[in-house]
Motif scaffolding. Structure first.
Motif, PDB file in Angstrom:
ATOM      1  N   UNK A 239      39.900  47.455  38.870  1.00  0.00           N
ATOM      2  CA  UNK A 239      41.370  47.135  39.113  1.00  0.00           C
ATOM      3  C   UNK A 239      41.739  46.666  40.395  1.00  0.00           C
ATOM      4  N   UNK A 240      41.242  47.496  41.409  1.00  0.00           N
ATOM      5  CA  UNK A 240      41.441  47.005  42.848  1.00  0.00           C
ATOM      6  C   UNK A 240      40.500  45.918  43.120  1.00  0.00           C
ATOM      7  N   UNK A 241      39.449  45.648  42.639  1.00  0.00           N
ATOM      8  CA  UNK A 241      38.647  44.559  42.970  1.00  0.00           C
ATOM      9  C   UNK A 241      39.259  43.360  42.081  1.00  0.00           C
ATOM     10  N   UNK A 242      39.750  43.208  41.010  1.00  0.00           N
ATOM     11  CA  UNK A 242      40.379  42.346  40.379  1.00  0.00           C
ATOM     12  C   UNK A 242      41.686  41.819  41.050  1.00  0.00           C
ATOM     13  N   UNK A 243      42.422  42.664  41.721  1.00  0.00           N
ATOM     14  CA  UNK A 243      43.555  42.248  42.273  1.00  0.00           C
ATOM     15  C   UNK A 243      43.259  41.484  43.756  1.00  0.00           C
ATOM     16  N   UNK A 244      42.153  41.922  44.234  1.00  0.00           N
ATOM     17  CA  UNK A 244      41.826  41.208  45.522  1.00  0.00           C
ATOM     18  C   UNK A 244      41.309  39.656  45.126  1.00  0.00           C
ATOM     19  N   UNK A 245      40.442  39.761  43.988  1.00  0.00           N
ATOM     20  CA  UNK A 245      39.699  38.381  43.438  1.00  0.00           C
ATOM     21  C   UNK A 245      40.902  37.387  42.960  1.00  0.00           C
ATOM     22  N   UNK A 246      41.876  37.976  42.193  1.00  0.00           N
ATOM     23  CA  UNK A 246      42.972  37.321  41.777  1.00  0.00           C
ATOM     24  C   UNK A 246      44.001  36.799  42.796  1.00  0.00           C
ATOM     25  N   UNK A 247      44.245  37.558  44.034  1.00  0.00           N
ATOM     26  CA  UNK A 247      44.821  37.027  44.993  1.00  0.00           C
ATOM     27  C   UNK A 247      44.317  35.891  45.894  1.00  0.00           C
ATOM     28  N   UNK A 248      43.019  36.074  46.053  1.00  0.00           N
ATOM     29  CA  UNK A 248      42.228  34.961  46.675  1.00  0.00           C
ATOM     30  C   UNK A 248      42.102  33.757  45.905  1.00  0.00           C
ATOM     31  N   UNK A 249      42.063  33.969  44.773  1.00  0.00           N
ATOM     32  CA  UNK A 249      42.007  32.878  43.812  1.00  0.00           C
ATOM     33  C   UNK A 249      43.364  32.084  43.532  1.00  0.00           C
ATOM     34  N   UNK A 250      44.265  32.765  43.707  1.00  0.00           N
ATOM     35  CA  UNK A 250      45.703  32.337  43.376  1.00  0.00           C
ATOM     36  C   UNK A 250      45.829  31.454  44.707  1.00  0.00           C
ATOM     37  N   UNK A 251      45.647  31.973  45.702  1.00  0.00           N
ATOM     38  CA  UNK A 251      46.224  31.464  47.012  1.00  0.00           C
ATOM     39  C   UNK A 251      45.284  29.934  47.058  1.00  0.00           C
ATOM     40  N   UNK A 252      44.043  29.950  46.690  1.00  0.00           N
ATOM     41  CA  UNK A 252      42.883  28.788  46.777  1.00  0.00           C
ATOM     42  C   UNK A 252      43.660  27.624  45.468  1.00  0.00           C
ATOM     43  N   UNK A 253      43.897  28.312  44.396  1.00  0.00           N
ATOM     44  CA  UNK A 253      44.409  27.277  43.272  1.00  0.00           C
ATOM     45  C   UNK A 253      46.060  26.777  43.677  1.00  0.00           C
ATOM     46  N   UNK A 254      46.849  27.654  44.302  1.00  0.00           N
ATOM     47  CA  UNK A 254      48.316  27.050  44.542  1.00  0.00           C
ATOM     48  C   UNK A 254      48.170  26.169  45.733  1.00  0.00           C
ATOM     49  N   UNK A 255      47.324  26.164  46.614  1.00  0.00           N
ATOM     50  CA  UNK A 255      46.999  25.163  47.851  1.00  0.00           C
ATOM     51  C   UNK A 255      46.606  23.875  47.056  1.00  0.00           C
TER      52      UNK A 255
ATOM     53  N   UNK B  55      53.136  27.608  38.718  1.00  0.00           N
ATOM     54  CA  UNK B  55      53.520  28.794  39.366  1.00  0.00           C
ATOM     55  C   UNK B  55      52.823  29.851  38.681  1.00  0.00           C
ATOM     56  N   UNK B  56      51.830  30.597  39.024  1.00  0.00           N
ATOM     57  CA  UNK B  56      50.724  31.492  38.254  1.00  0.00           C
ATOM     58  C   UNK B  56      51.494  32.780  37.855  1.00  0.00           C
ATOM     59  N   UNK B  57      50.955  33.448  36.901  1.00  0.00           N
ATOM     60  CA  UNK B  57      51.511  34.567  36.628  1.00  0.00           C
ATOM     61  C   UNK B  57      51.100  35.606  37.636  1.00  0.00           C
ATOM     62  N   UNK B  58      52.135  36.668  38.395  1.00  0.00           N
ATOM     63  CA  UNK B  58      52.130  37.503  39.341  1.00  0.00           C
ATOM     64  C   UNK B  58      50.980  38.535  38.629  1.00  0.00           C
ATOM     65  N   UNK B  59      50.123  39.149  39.570  1.00  0.00           N
ATOM     66  CA  UNK B  59      49.085  39.897  38.867  1.00  0.00           C
ATOM     67  C   UNK B  59      49.915  41.169  38.735  1.00  0.00           C
ATOM     68  N   UNK B  60      50.880  41.735  39.514  1.00  0.00           N
ATOM     69  CA  UNK B  60      51.695  43.046  38.908  1.00  0.00           C
ATOM     70  C   UNK B  60      52.502  42.886  37.780  1.00  0.00           C
TER      71      UNK B  60
ATOM     72  N   UNK C 165      49.298  46.682  34.735  1.00  0.00           N
ATOM     73  CA  UNK C 165      49.265  47.746  33.817  1.00  0.00           C
ATOM     74  C   UNK C 165      48.550  47.353  32.289  1.00  0.00           C
ATOM     75  N   UNK C 166      48.818  46.304  31.942  1.00  0.00           N
ATOM     76  CA  UNK C 166      48.004  45.801  30.594  1.00  0.00           C
ATOM     77  C   UNK C 166      46.557  45.866  30.929  1.00  0.00           C
ATOM     78  N   UNK C 167      46.324  44.946  32.310  1.00  0.00           N
ATOM     79  CA  UNK C 167      44.943  44.733  32.468  1.00  0.00           C
ATOM     80  C   UNK C 167      44.228  46.103  32.532  1.00  0.00           C
ATOM     81  N   UNK C 168      44.917  47.371  33.416  1.00  0.00           N
ATOM     82  CA  UNK C 168      44.325  48.533  33.455  1.00  0.00           C
ATOM     83  C   UNK C 168      44.089  49.429  32.309  1.00  0.00           C
ATOM     84  N   UNK C 169      45.197  49.262  31.434  1.00  0.00           N
ATOM     85  CA  UNK C 169      44.979  49.899  29.977  1.00  0.00           C
ATOM     86  C   UNK C 169      43.827  49.370  29.331  1.00  0.00           C
ATOM     87  N   UNK C 170      43.678  47.801  29.421  1.00  0.00           N
ATOM     88  CA  UNK C 170      42.070  47.399  28.789  1.00  0.00           C
ATOM     89  C   UNK C 170      41.202  47.773  29.609  1.00  0.00           C
TER      90      UNK C 170
END
Length: 336
Positions: free
Chosen positions: A269-285, A291-296, A300-305
Motif C-alpha cells: 500500500x505504501x509503495x503503491x501510493x508513492x508509485x502512483x503519485x509519481x506516475x500521476x505527476x508525470x502523466x498530468x504534466x 483528471x486522474x482518480x485520487x489515490x485516496x 481502502x479498496x486497494x488495501x482490501x484487495x
C-alpha cells in the motif's frame, strides 16, 4: 482445539517468520512487487474506464426531426396527399410530422424514455446554426449571414442524445430511428466501436495480469513454507510420533504464510501510493486535460484487495505445500 493451543500455534507461526527472516524478506519483496503491479493495473483500469466514460459522454448522437425543413430538403421528394393544401414550396402540413416546438418536445420526451438513453436535449434549428458558427474560424461565420436573411435556416430541429452503455449503440440507434417524428440520425459509429473495443481489451488484460501475478504469489509463499517445513522436518516427525494431528502441524505454517501476506499488503500500500503519485505527476504534466482518480479515493479498496491476496496466498500456498508434504512423507515419520 483449546484456546491455549491456538495461541501457542499462532505464536509459533509468527516466530517462524523471524527464524527464516532471509527467506521471509525475499518472499515479502516478491509479493510486494506482485501486489504493486496488481494495484497499478487496477488503478490504470479505473482511470481508463473514467476516461472512456468521458469519451462516451462526448460521443453525442443527433436525431434530426421530421419538420418543415426535412420535407423541404428531402432529396427523394414528398408527394402531398391528394386534396392537401400546399404552400409556395409545394409542402403540405401532412407531409411532415413535427409542426411546432410542442410536438418537437414530445418527440424529445419519447426518446428520453427509451432504454440506454442517458440524456436527450432539444436543440432548435437556430441553436444548431449558432453551434456550427461557433466552431468556425474567425471570419468564416460571415459566410453564413445569408442564411439569416432571405434564404432562411436550412437546418431541422434536433435532439442531442447521450447513451448509458455504448455496447448497445447499434440497438439504441435503431430504436431511436423508429420513434415517430425522427427523420435522420447523425452519429459516430466508429468512435463507439473503438470505445467498446478499448473497454473489452482493458478488462481482459486486467484479468490476465491479476491471474498471472496471483499464481506468482502462490508459488512464492509455497516456496517459503517449503523451506520452513524442511528446516523443521525432525520436529514435525517427533510431533507425528507422539500423535499430533495434521491440523495441529499445519496451523503454524498457515499462520506464517498469512503473516507474510499481511506484511506484504501493508508495505505494498505504501509503495503503491508513492508509485502512483509519481506516475500521476508525470502523466498530468503531459495530458493536463484529464483528471486522474485520487489515490485516496480508492486506497481502502486497494488495501482490501491486497489483504485478500496476501491472506489467500498465505492460506492456499501453505496449506497446499504442507498438505502435500504430509501425504508424501507421513509414512516415514514413525520410522525416524
Amino acid at each position: 482445539m483449546k484456546i491455549s493451543s491456538v495461541r501457542y500455534l499462532t505464536k509459533e507461526g509468527v516466530k517462524n517468520v523471524w527464524v527464516n527472516r532471509l527467506m521471509s524478506i525475499s518472499s515479502v519483496g516478491v509479493l510486494v512487487a506482485c501486489m504493486v503491479l496488481i494495484g497499478l493495473a487496477i488503478m490504470l483500469s479505473l482511470n481508463i474506464s473514467r476516461i472512456i466514460g468521458d469519451l462516451e459522454q462526448q460521443n453525442v448522437v443527433m436525431a434530426y426531426l421530421d419538420d418543415y425543413n426535412a420535407a423541404l430538403y428531402d432529396q427523394n421528394g414528398r408527394t402531398p396527399p391528394e386534396g392537401a393544401v400546399v404552400d409556395e414550396n409545394g409542402i403540405a402540413a401532412e407531409s411532415y410530422l413535427v409542426h411546432n416546438k410542442e410536438e418537437a418536445m414530445a418527440v424529445r420526451d419519447r426518446i428520453a424514455s427509451l432504454d440506454n438513453v442517458a440524456s436527450a436535449e432539444y436543440v432548435s434549428k437556430e441553436d444548431g446554426l449558432n453551434d456550427i458558427k461557433s466552431t468556425l474560424l474567425e471570419g468564416e461565420a460571415e459566410y453564413f449571414t445569408f442564411l439569416d436573411e432571405e434564404n432562411g435556416n436550412p437546418l431541422s430541429d434536433a435532439v442531442k442524445i447521450t447513451m448509458t452503455d455504448m455496447s448497445l449503440f447499434d440497438e439504441t440507434i435503431e430504436t431511436i430511428q423508429a420513434v415517430p417524428g425522427v427523420e435522420s440520425i447523425e452519429s459516430q459509429n466508429d468512435l463507439a466501436e473503438k470505445i467498446n473495443s478499448i473497454k473489452s481489451g482493458v478488462f481482459i488484460a486486467g484479468i490476465i495480469i491479476v491471474a498471472i501475478l496471483m499464481v506468482i504469489a502462490l508459488v512464492i509463499v509455497s516456496n517459503t513454507i517449503r523451506v520452513t517445513m524442511y528446516n523443521r522436518k525432525l520436529e514435525i516427525s517427533i510431533m507425528k510420533a507422539v500423535g499430533a494431528t495434521d491440523s495441529f502441524i499445519r496451523i503454524p505454517f498457515v499462520v506464517e504464510g498469512v503473516t507474510i501476506g499481511i506484511l506484504s499488503a501493508v508495505l505494498s500500500e505504501a509503495v503503491l501510493y508513492s508509485c502512483y503519485r509519481v506516475a500521476s505527476e508525470a502523466i498530468l504534466s503531459n495530458i493536463g486535460s484529464y483528471t486522474l482518480i485520487p489515490f485516496g479515493a480508492k486506497a481502502w479498496m486497494i488495501f482490501g484487495v491486497f489483504i485478500a491476496i496476501g491472506v489467500a496466498a498465505g492460506v492456499f500456498g501453505s496449506s497446499m505445500m504442507i498438505g502435500k508434504y504430509l501425504r508424501r512423507e507421513g509414512s516415514e515419520f514413525s520410522a525416524i
